[in-house]
Design an enzyme around this catalytic site. Sequence first.
Site, PDB file in Angstrom:
ATOM      1  N   TYR A 229       0.736  -1.538   0.246  1.00  0.00           N
ATOM      2  CA  TYR A 229       0.279  -0.120   0.086  1.00  0.00           C
ATOM      3  C   TYR A 229       1.131   1.200  -0.348  1.00  0.00           C
ATOM      4  CZ  TYR A 229      -3.706   2.889   1.638  1.00  0.00           C
ATOM      5  OH  TYR A 229      -5.080   4.118   1.618  1.00  0.00           O
TER       6      TYR A 229
ATOM      7  N   LYS B 261      -0.831  -0.779  -4.491  1.00  0.00           N
ATOM      8  CA  LYS B 261      -1.989  -0.110  -4.427  1.00  0.00           C
ATOM      9  C   LYS B 261      -1.566   1.344  -4.298  1.00  0.00           C
ATOM     10  CE  LYS B 261      -5.762   2.183  -2.009  1.00  0.00           C
ATOM     11  NZ  LYS B 261      -5.780   3.332  -1.685  1.00  0.00           N
TER      12      LYS B 261
END
Length: 307
Positions: A137, A167
């Site tokens: 992330y 992400k």
Amino acid sequence: MNFKKLISASYTPFKKSDLSLDLEKVETLYNNLLKNGVKGTMICGTTGEGYSLSAKERKILAAEWSSVISDDFDLMIHVGHNSVVDIKELVESAVSLNSAAVVLSPPLFYKPLDIENLIDFLTVCIEGHPETDFYYYHIPSMTGVEFPMIQFLQQLKEKDVNIKGIKYTHEDLDEYSKCLDYQNTSFDMIFGRDELLLNALPLGAKSALGSTYNFMSPIYLKMIDLFENGKFAEAEKIHLEVNKIIDVMVEFGGGVIAGKAMMNLIGLDCGPTRLPLRTLNVQSIENLKSNLEKTKFYEYKNKQLIT
């Protein structure tokens, strides 16, 4: 259609009385996503106030989501934490729930010194689960960790680390494009800036994950459909209108504080936020409503627009 799926960043519902988990709301949130074309969700992330939840709460919440979703709906579980011990415990729990993916972010206090240090950290967190899809992330606006992601991917490849993709919640579209092109897109690059989605599509974005897909997914799907059918001016018109709504959301505290209030406004009550995030007071909510009425929010909110 080249674009594959929208994924929501789900809110964590809390009870107003004591700010405990309101698990009864989870199935309602899931059903709303399903009927509006969303193909998956990430829980316990930024929008889900994951760092405000205990490890025990996060496991309970993940188990509840796992119990209500269908097999073709992707459950991504964020396990970011400052402690490697807790991360490994959360990873074990997520794997046991047969989640579609497990998402890791860097620690927020003792930050990694360089990419090699970050990869060492991630490697320890995910060891023992070679069959699980792990994602990193990247959200430097929140974590303060901002390494070049193209170099990160190169080192992952060299070290053969089991990270499937990123992400990517950042504004650097040039870097995002390079990551998409690296090794013939061997890494899955999920785009994470809702307000820039139309800009990411020409670069090759195939999936997107964000908070506003909780309440405006049909209009985004319409925008994507228009873009892929060459109707760029119409897609841009929606893009501009959506960003007016996002501007209001930012003005009133952003995707968690204002976004949660906006969910409540359209009948998807997720309760308050936990401190240190502030819950909007009555006057602020009235001002939010007034400003949203000047946009197309109430026209766009979860309205089936694709025929």
